[in-house]
Design an enzyme around this catalytic site. Structure first.
Site, short mmCIF file in Angstrom:
data_model
loop_
_atom_site.label_atom_id
_atom_site.label_comp_id
_atom_site.label_asym_id
_atom_site.label_seq_id
_atom_site.Cartn_x
_atom_site.Cartn_y
_atom_site.Cartn_z
N SER A 80 15.10 15.45 -25.12
CA SER A 80 15.11 16.19 -26.50
C SER A 80 16.38 17.30 -26.38
O SER A 80 16.87 17.59 -25.35
CB SER A 80 13.82 16.78 -26.31
OG SER A 80 13.65 17.63 -25.32
N SER A 81 16.35 17.80 -27.72
CA SER A 81 17.17 19.01 -27.70
C SER A 81 16.22 20.08 -27.64
O SER A 81 15.41 20.26 -28.76
CB SER A 81 17.97 19.07 -28.88
OG SER A 81 18.55 20.21 -29.17
#
Length: 387
Positions: free
Chosen positions: A98-99
């Site tokens: 994920s970011s």
């Protein structure tokens, strides 16, 4: 019309107002680095029981920028392989890359106390966005980043090249650090670890900082900030609550099968002095992991609709089962380790100490052990031997 530059300035202003973004150099980096390049080709948005794929090419440009520059964590991979361009329909799955939300990203970078001459090692490249923020200040030659997933590493490397940073992007096990470019002034981990690998301490200069989330539950984890000493030890504190995906090599495998069968034969049962519901709170959950490293908490509903909770330690072949009786709980324990006895002692001592927050916990890492303690209570002390 919304454009990337204005969205970057807007996000920087929001982060500044929240008190997360403090350093002028980091604000300049946030206003410069285009986050959208690090979310290519798309993300998954959480819709409760499923994940909806959203891609840059399939979304109105203004809507896409609003997603990119929200203050949310944006999932970029499910189940270790699936990315948003590979499906058009909502899917189920477990996030594996994920970011991270920008507030957490800048908070952690601020906690590193970087100066322009520092050399940094990042564990867990992810999308590469936080890597780029550090490159903007330190320069690409002074940042080394390690990512265990080859697919994720390749995408991050491409994004970093696109925005102009030909930094040291390494595919490998970040728990081993990257000795080839050591020593480092700063080590930052963007994944959670059960304990700080001593390799990180060894690869850090005396006076340098190691920053990482410790713990293995989805909640009840803490951000450890340690300073490396001349004697090769590292000491510091849990400076706040923090939540990251677990390092893949240390991720716990979900327990499968009939849990009641695993807990069929108890050595004893007694009233619980502390309700197991307290483990749903952040600090007690962290303390439980200190008192019983490797323990897993599982909550289920029995066939008679009564709630039941379990603690399992597969490696030590031990369990504790909690059965509700009105507002009281009975604990059944089995195996060579009385898991709840150890945890309960810590929770009672913590309550008696006035329930200090997680930032009261200190940590020392040596070649032989991890020692955690709380200064205001001598009974709140946990040593994890590495042998």
């Amino acid at each position: 019309m919304t454009d990337s530059a204005s969205e970057r300035r807007r996000m920087a202003a929001l982060l500044t107002c929240k008190g997360a973004l403090k350093s002028p150099w980091l604000r300049a980096a946030v206003e410069t680095v285009p986050r959208e390049h690090f979310l290519h080709p798309g993300v998954f948005l959480n819709e409760g029981r499923s994940w909806r794929p959203v891609t840059a090419l399939g979304t109105d440009p203004e809507d896409w920028l609003k997603i990119v520059y929200s203050l949310d964590t944006l999932t970029t991979q499910l189940d270790g392989h699936l990315t948003a361009e590979q499906t058009c329909e909502p899917v189920t799955g477990v996030p594996t890359s994920s970011s991270t939300d920008p507030t957490t990203v800048v908070n952690m970078i601020e906690a590193l106390d970087l100066t322009a001459e520092h050399r940094a090692l990042e564990i867990g490249t992810g999308t590469g966005y936080s890597t780029a923020l550090m490159c903007h200040y330190l320069g690409e030659d002074n940042v080394t980043t390690v990512e265990v997933d080859p697919q994720v590493a390749a995408r991050a490397d491409a994004a970093l090249e696109t925005v102009g940073y030909s930094t040291w992007t390494v595919t490998g096990d970040g728990l081993l650090g990257h000795p080839r470019r050591a020593p480092y002034d700063r080590v930052i981990s963007t994944c959670a670890v059960r304990r700080i690998p001593y390799t990180w301490v060894r690869q850090t200069r005396p006076g340098g900082i190691v920053l990482s989330t410790v713990g293995s539950w989805p909640w009840g984890t803490g951000l450890a900030k340690l300073t490396v000493g001349d004697d090769g030890t590292a000491e510091g504190a849990i400076i706040g609550r923090s939540s990251f995906m677990q390092a893949r090599a240390q991720a716990m495998t979900p327990l499968a099968g009939d849990l009641s069968a695993r807990a069929a034969y108890a050595d004893d049962d007694r009233p619980a002095l502390v309700s197991p519901l307290i483990l749903e709170e952040w600090v007690p959950a962290f303390l439980a992991q200190l008192a019983a490293p490797g323990v897993q908490l599982v909550c289920v509903t029995r066939s008679d609709d009564a709630p039941s909770r379990y603690l399992f330690d597969p490696e030590r072949e031990s369990f504790a089962e909690f059965i509700a009786d009105g507002e009281s709980w009975t604990v059944r324990q089995g195996g060579p380790v009385a898991l709840w006895d150890d945890i309960e002692r810590s929770l009672v001592a913590w309550q008696n100490a006035g329930e200090p927050d997680i930032d009261a916990i200190r940590l020392r890492v040596t070649t032989a052990s991890h020692l955690y303690w709380i200064d205001q209570s001598p009974s709140l002390r946990w040593e994890h031997r590495l042998s």
